[in-house]
Structures are given as C-alpha cells and as structure tokens.
Design a protein around this motif. Structure first.
Motif, short mmCIF file in Angstrom:
data_model
loop_
_atom_site.label_atom_id
_atom_site.label_comp_id
_atom_site.label_asym_id
_atom_site.label_seq_id
_atom_site.Cartn_x
_atom_site.Cartn_y
_atom_site.Cartn_z
N HIS B 252 33.66 35.57 21.83
CA HIS B 252 32.96 35.62 23.05
C HIS B 252 33.76 35.38 24.28
N LEU B 253 34.21 36.58 24.81
CA LEU B 253 35.34 36.49 25.56
C LEU B 253 34.65 36.73 26.99
N CYS B 254 34.86 35.69 27.96
CA CYS B 254 34.21 35.62 29.38
C CYS B 254 34.81 36.49 30.28
N LEU B 255 34.19 37.79 30.51
CA LEU B 255 34.88 38.72 31.48
C LEU B 255 34.42 38.26 33.18
N GLN B 256 33.03 37.94 33.13
CA GLN B 256 32.51 37.63 34.67
C GLN B 256 32.40 38.75 35.61
N SER B 257 33.45 39.43 35.73
CA SER B 257 33.34 40.67 36.39
C SER B 257 34.43 41.72 35.92
N GLY B 258 33.97 43.07 36.40
CA GLY B 258 34.78 44.28 36.07
C GLY B 258 35.65 44.57 37.14
N SER B 259 35.33 44.10 38.17
CA SER B 259 36.13 44.56 39.68
C SER B 259 37.08 43.52 39.76
N GLU B 260 38.33 44.03 39.83
CA GLU B 260 39.66 43.18 39.96
C GLU B 260 39.50 42.42 41.18
N GLN B 261 38.95 42.60 42.42
CA GLN B 261 38.77 42.42 43.60
C GLN B 261 37.90 40.85 43.52
N ILE B 262 36.76 41.21 42.69
CA ILE B 262 36.04 39.99 42.62
C ILE B 262 36.65 38.96 41.60
N LEU B 263 37.30 39.42 40.58
CA LEU B 263 38.07 38.48 39.61
C LEU B 263 38.94 37.86 40.57
N LEU B 264 39.84 38.48 41.52
CA LEU B 264 40.56 37.56 42.39
C LEU B 264 39.94 36.45 43.23
N LYS B 265 38.72 36.89 43.79
CA LYS B 265 37.80 36.18 44.45
C LYS B 265 37.41 34.81 43.62
N MET B 266 37.13 35.11 42.23
CA MET B 266 36.56 34.06 41.37
C MET B 266 37.56 33.30 41.17
N ARG B 267 38.64 33.39 41.28
CA ARG B 267 40.14 32.96 41.01
C ARG B 267 40.20 32.84 39.36
N ARG B 268 39.81 33.91 38.83
CA ARG B 268 39.91 33.87 37.25
C ARG B 268 41.52 34.07 36.95
N MET B 269 41.90 33.70 35.68
CA MET B 269 43.34 33.66 35.37
C MET B 269 43.82 34.85 34.65
N TYR B 270 43.08 36.02 34.90
CA TYR B 270 43.32 37.48 34.13
C TYR B 270 42.88 38.58 34.85
N SER B 271 43.48 39.74 34.67
CA SER B 271 42.92 40.86 35.50
C SER B 271 42.06 41.67 34.43
N ALA B 272 41.30 42.50 35.06
CA ALA B 272 40.32 43.45 34.30
C ALA B 272 40.94 44.16 33.41
N GLN B 273 42.34 44.72 33.76
CA GLN B 273 43.17 45.45 33.00
C GLN B 273 43.97 44.85 31.80
N TYR B 274 44.03 43.31 32.13
CA TYR B 274 44.59 42.55 31.03
C TYR B 274 43.41 42.32 29.82
N PHE B 275 42.18 42.17 30.36
CA PHE B 275 41.06 41.99 29.51
C PHE B 275 40.97 43.35 28.48
N MET B 276 41.08 44.26 29.18
CA MET B 276 40.83 45.67 28.55
C MET B 276 41.81 45.83 27.48
N GLU B 277 43.25 45.52 27.89
CA GLU B 277 44.19 45.66 26.83
C GLU B 277 43.98 44.71 25.86
N THR B 278 43.62 43.46 26.03
CA THR B 278 43.15 42.66 25.00
C THR B 278 42.26 42.96 24.06
N VAL B 279 41.33 43.67 24.57
CA VAL B 279 40.05 44.45 23.52
C VAL B 279 40.60 45.40 22.73
#
Lengths: 220, 436
Positions: B252-279
């Motif tokens: 159960h890998l927490c994405l939170q958003s698929g938008s890079e811009q929103i991920l930055l605003k959420m201050r998540r520690m990964y990018s959507a691209q990195y997440f997809m590469e992991t999957v």
C-alpha cells in the motif's frame, strides 16, 4: 543524522536586515545539533506560533542563523524581525532530509538551484563544507536579493535576475537552464517556490538527469 | 463469585491506533477485565483518538461525550493523538478521568489497576515507552501488527502528525524479533509490519530493508505484509526481498496525487515519475504484484488538470484499490494557510470519480488473477463450509472446504469473481481438487 529535539534556551543575538523585506535572525545555539539542509520551527517564546525556516549558518558556527523573508500580513516573520537582543525564542527541530544524501568525501559535483531565500540551506552547506565542489544558480528579482555573495567562492555563485538588468544572467532560472549553458553535475538540489522547482525539474529531466540525481525542498 | 470489571474500547484513525488498541485489549484481558462492546455500560472506557483532520477532532470529541454519557460512573480514559495535541484542554474536562499521551499509552492498564486499588497517579508519573505494548493474544483478527517505528519527520504540508506523534523513533531490532517470535508462538499466521513511517526505520546501523530481512529469517509458518508505506528511499535490496516466500507481494504505497505540482505543494518526498518507475520495476520482477494506494482529492490549488493527471496516473499504475480522502483542513499545518482551497462540491465530485475508477481497476486486477493459485489464510468458515480469507496478494477469497479449522493456510486456485458492492474472488481448494 541528528534527530534530537532541542530543548535548550535560544536567545536572540542580532537581527541583520538585508533589504526591505529580508533579514537574518541570529540566536544562541543552545546545544542544537543539525545537518546542513535541515530546518527549524521557530517562533517568539510564548507566542504559540511557529514557522519553518531553513538554517542559514554552518554546522560548526557558535550561533544559529536563519534567512527570513517577511510575509505580507504574516504572523511570525514580522514578529521575529522586531525581536530585540536578549529576547527568547521557541525552537523546535531540526527536521528534514534535504542535502543529507550528499557525500562530500566523494567529491561529487553539485549543482544548487535556489529561488529567493531558498538559498539558505545551500549557504549552510557551503559554510559547513568549504571544500565542496559546487555551483549555485540563484534566481532573484534584483541584485539586492543576492544575499552575502562574498560568502561563496569566486565563479561558484551565479545570479539570474528576473527584473533588474544587473546579475550574471537576465531572466528566470528556467530560461537560463533552457539556454544549455550550465555544465552537467552529479547531483542537482533545488530549493524555492514550487513553480520554479516544477518547471526546472521538467527541464532537467528532459536534459537527461535521472530522478536519483534530483532533490527538492519546497518553500512557501 | 468475583464480578469482573468491564472495559470497552473505541479506536479512531489509523492502523497503528488499531494495533495499539488490540494490545491494550490483550493487557486488560490478561489483567482479569471483561471486554464489552463500546456503547455498553462499562467500568472503564478507553478511547484511542485521532486528530489528523479537524473532522477527526470532532469525531473524537463526540465519542468521548458518548462514552461519558453511557457510563457516568465509569472511568473515561482518553489516549491517542488527540491526547497529545490537546492534553491540557482535555485534562480540564471533568468527564475525562485520565488523558494519556502516546508515550504512556502502553501503561493504561497499570494506571487503571492503580486507580481501582486507590493509587491515583497522573499518567506522566508512570514509565513511558512507545513500544512496550503487550503481545496481542486475544484478538478477532487472524493477522496482527508488529510495530517497528513511531513518529515522522517528513512534514508533509497537509499533515499534523509529526507535531503530534513526535519525531521518528525506531524500535530496537531485538525487541522487534522478540515480538515476532511471541506472536508466531501465539499462533498468528500473518504479521503486518507497522509504524507511522516505517520506511524511515533506522536503528543501530540497520535500515528498513535490514530489519525486514531479519524478520523474514525468523522460523515458523507465517507470512509478512507491509502496512502503508511512503514511496521514498527504496534501495535495490527492497525489491529483491520480495522474492522471499514469506513476504506478501502487496504494497500500500501512498501516492496522494499524480500531479507533480501538487506533490511539490504537499511536500512529498518523491515525484510521480519516481513512483511510476517504482511500480514498473516491481512489476517487471513480479507481474501480478498488487499495488494499492491513498489519494487525496481537493488539495489546495488542485486544478481540473491536476486531477486529470491523478486519474491518468491511477489508470497507468493499475492500483487494485484506492483509498480516497477528501482533503480536510487541519489547523496548524502549512496547507491550511494555502490559498485556492477547493470547494466541497468539487471535492465530492472528484472523490466519486476516483471511487468509480478504483472499482473498475479492482475488477480488472481480479480478472487478471483468475486461474492463479493463492495461499489463503482462512479467517472464517460458514455453516455451509464456505471458507473465506485473504490470499498473499491481499484479495478476499471464498472457497468450499471440508475442514472448518480457521487460521490455517490453504492453497486455492482462483476460478472467478463474485461481483457485488465488495467483490470477492472465488476459488477451489487445490488439495480437494487433486483428490478427485
């Protein structure tokens, strides 16, 4: 990495104004240990309000310095600017992992990209690791936002000014990156507002950087 | 005959809270208390609160009021994150007997025992320990959690937890392994590795992968599942560990958003691209690997375009389940002070879209599993000898059995899907099949 929470006293030593909106808050270290790139939650003692600020000073310095931009109608940044020497701060932290992946012993070539006060963690890093192999690209509106440029080695600090005509490059950081003039680095660290980081990341990825070479810290 | 004192529990919020309540239930049971349902009159009511959103605060407060009204003569013990966040305020409320923060939660039984023996202590006077919970014995679950970590240092802009649960701390390896051995000895067949941000485990030079490796080496017939995980900082070793037969191929890998811009605003520690590469990397090695996720809809500044990116991402990642959260403002967080808060109606409609997508992706994933074998841990067997439980990929499975023993593994060939509000895989016990 240090993960202890500082509980010691932190007394204001100085507020150094850099321009009409930006200043450096210097206060006693009180035993606080940190890694460059980490941030603190700081407020006036007893106010109950805290905000996050990256540490500006080096890890070996006797005091802690924060680079703070006053926010219009902001609660904390205005209050901190008006503090007098001897007043006490409430400090929580340090927090964060930005810059903790750097291995100075490997001599990695580092590219630091900052907008505005986002330069603080890089200043801290360079103060802590004077031998680092780095270059900083600093996106600012005008040269009065080039904070303490003399603290960087000659040729390592590069300004992109979006309004003023002075500076090394006239235009935004993204314009400069698109020009292709910057030489590749081993790792790129970006700190500043989310729009700059988002656009710059796109350009860097398109120019061949892998995700494990790119690190970000967003400022709001 | 001695009349046992009655104790009731109510848990709000996360899986970690649930685990800690399970451990408290065990402690009270071992200490001779009679466990009753929440809502029944009790001598003690323990409310394990949550404060992750403003709404959680409201729910927690309502639950406290409900408990106090039902058992006006009983003790009301408030613990969990709300107890950390509003300690003084809660302590001033007469209807609450004890406010016990997370540091002292594991000691609630001794506090209550002391109370009934006439020794009234402030919770801060008892020894605090984030990991000193009893090993779960009496539980309704066939799986149990093993807590390896607490606290978080990530400071996502929507989250208050780092200010409440505190700094990240890791449980020493010996304690973890001792806990694992004890729950395996107690008969648990599935262990869920849990904590607030388990990927940040760091103790005595050991990282998350290191501790996981040691847990997998413990002898016994059990499997290990990883609870919710933040998608940052995986090493190559992490992928390799999933070749171990005890480690369930589900994250159960927490994405939170698929938008890079929103991920930055959420201050998540990964990018959507990195997440997809992991999957993609996981699925290269294990093509039917099950990914489930959390998505927040309506984060401040989330535009229609950002939301479309999230939908697109979820489709490409083929999540078998999406836990959708409407963004809920939490005072004290950075996101609460952000402009462009998204109207409730927009959040509702986006939430509905994600829910529909999640349902269709789940069915697709289930379809792809037909014909495959699952090792099902049986949780229930009905009167008609219909066994149900979960396979290693964390899909619910039903099948006919000739053995009504619960809490055992059965190899089941998946044959179809029983559709409905909560679709279930149906299958055949492969041992029965081979005998025919």
């Amino acid at each position: 990495m240090n993960t202890t929470t500082a509980v010691d006293q932190h007394i204001v030593e100085k507020v150094r104004n850099l321009n009409s909106s930006t200043y450096i808050l210097k206060f006693s270290r009180g035993g606080l240990e940190f890694t460059p790139g980490q941030h603190l939650n700081v407020g006036k003692k007893g106010s109950g309000q805290h905000r996050e600020y990256s540490i500006y000073s080096g890890s070996d310095s006797d005091s802690i310095e924060l680079l703070i931009k006053e926010v219009d109608d902001g609660m904390v940044s205005n209050q901190l600017r008006n503090l007098k020497r001897g007043e006490e701060l409430s400090v929580k932290g340090p927090y964060g992992f930005f810059l903790t992946d750097i291995r100075p012993e490997k001599g990695e070539k580092l590219l630091f990209i900052a907008s505005g006060t986002g330069i603080a963690p890089f200043h801290s890093y360079i103060r802590s690791n004077p031998g680092a192999n780095y270059r900083i690209i600093h996106g600012i509106r005008d040269m009065d936002e080039a904070y303490d440029p003399e603290d960087y080695k000659k040729g390592r600090y590069f300004t992109c000014t979006s309004r003023g005509q002075k500076g090394d490059f006239h235009g935004r950081i993204t314009d400069y990156l698109l020009s292709g003039a910057e030489e590749p680095a081993d790792k790129v660290y970006l700190c500043g507002n989310s729009s700059m980081i988002y656009d710059a990341m796109d350009i860097l990825r398109a120019s061949g950087y892998r995700h494990d070479q790119l690190f970000t810290e967003v400022y709001f | 005959m001695k009349v046992l004192k009655k104790v009731a529990f109510k848990t709000l919020g996360c899986r970690l809270n649930q685990y800690e309540t399970d451990a408290l239930v065990t402690s009270f049971h071992n200490a001779g208390y009679h466990i009753v349902d929440f809502g029944e009159e009790a001598d003690v009511t323990v409310i394990n609160t949550c404060t992750v959103t403003n709404q959680s605060d409201v729910k927690s407060r309502n639950t406290i009021n409900q408990a106090a009204a039902k058992s006006p003569e009983g003790l009301v013990v408030v613990t969990g994150c709300m107890a950390d966040h509003y300690k003084q305020k809660l302590e001033s409320q007469e209807q609450i007997t004890y406010v016990v923060d997370n540091d002292h939660k594991s000691q609630i039984v001794s506090l209550v025992d002391g109370h009934f023996a006439g020794e009234i202590l402030h919770p801060d006077q008892v020894q605090g320990d984030r990991f000193n919970f009893d090993t779960v014995q009496k539980s309704l679950h066939t799986r149990t959690s093993v807590k390896i970590q607490d606290g978080c240092d990530n400071f996502c802009t929507f989250c208050i937890i780092p200010s409440v649960r505190g700094r990240a701390i890791s449980r020493p390896l010996d304690d973890i392994l001792d806990n694992v051995r004890r729950v395996v000895d107690n008969g648990f067949k599935e262990l869920v590795i849990t904590g607030v941000n388990i990927g940040r485990y760091e103790a005595a030079g050991l990282d998350f992968e290191g501790v996981l490796e040691k847990v997998l080496e413990v002898p016994g017939d059990f499997r290990v599942r990883i609870s919710s995980l933040e998608p940052d900082g995986f090493s190559d070793r992490f992928h390799e560990l999933f070749t171990h037969p005890k480690l369930a191929p589900h994250l159960h890998l927490c994405l939170q958003s698929g938008s890079e811009q929103i991920l930055l605003k959420m201050r998540r520690m990964y990018s959507a691209q990195y997440f997809m590469e992991t999957v993609e990397r996981f699925r290269e090695a294990i093509p039917d690997f099950n990914f489930t996720t959390d998505i927040i809809v309506g984060f401040p500044g989330e535009t229609d375009e950002d939301f479309e990116k999230t939908l697109d991402f979820a489709q490409r990642a083929r999540f078998a389940h999406i836990h959708t959260f409407r963004y809920s403002r939490r005072s004290g967080t950075r996101a609460d002070r952000m402009p462009d808060q998204v109207p409730g109606k927009v959040m509702t409609s986006r939430s509905e879209e994600i829910r529909k997508l999640s349902e269709s992706l789940r069915l697709e994933y289930m379809q792809s599993m037909i014909g495959k074998k699952q090792r099902v841990l049986i949780e229930k067997v009905s009167g008609k000898m219909m066994a149900s439980g979960y396979g290693e990929h964390y899909l619910p499975v039903e099948f006919l059995t000739d053995d009504n023993t619960k809490n055992r593994f059965a190899d089941v060939i998946l044959t179809g899907i029983k559709e409905g509000a909560e679709p279930v895989m149906v299958g055949k016990d492969s041992s029965l099949q081979s005998e025919r």
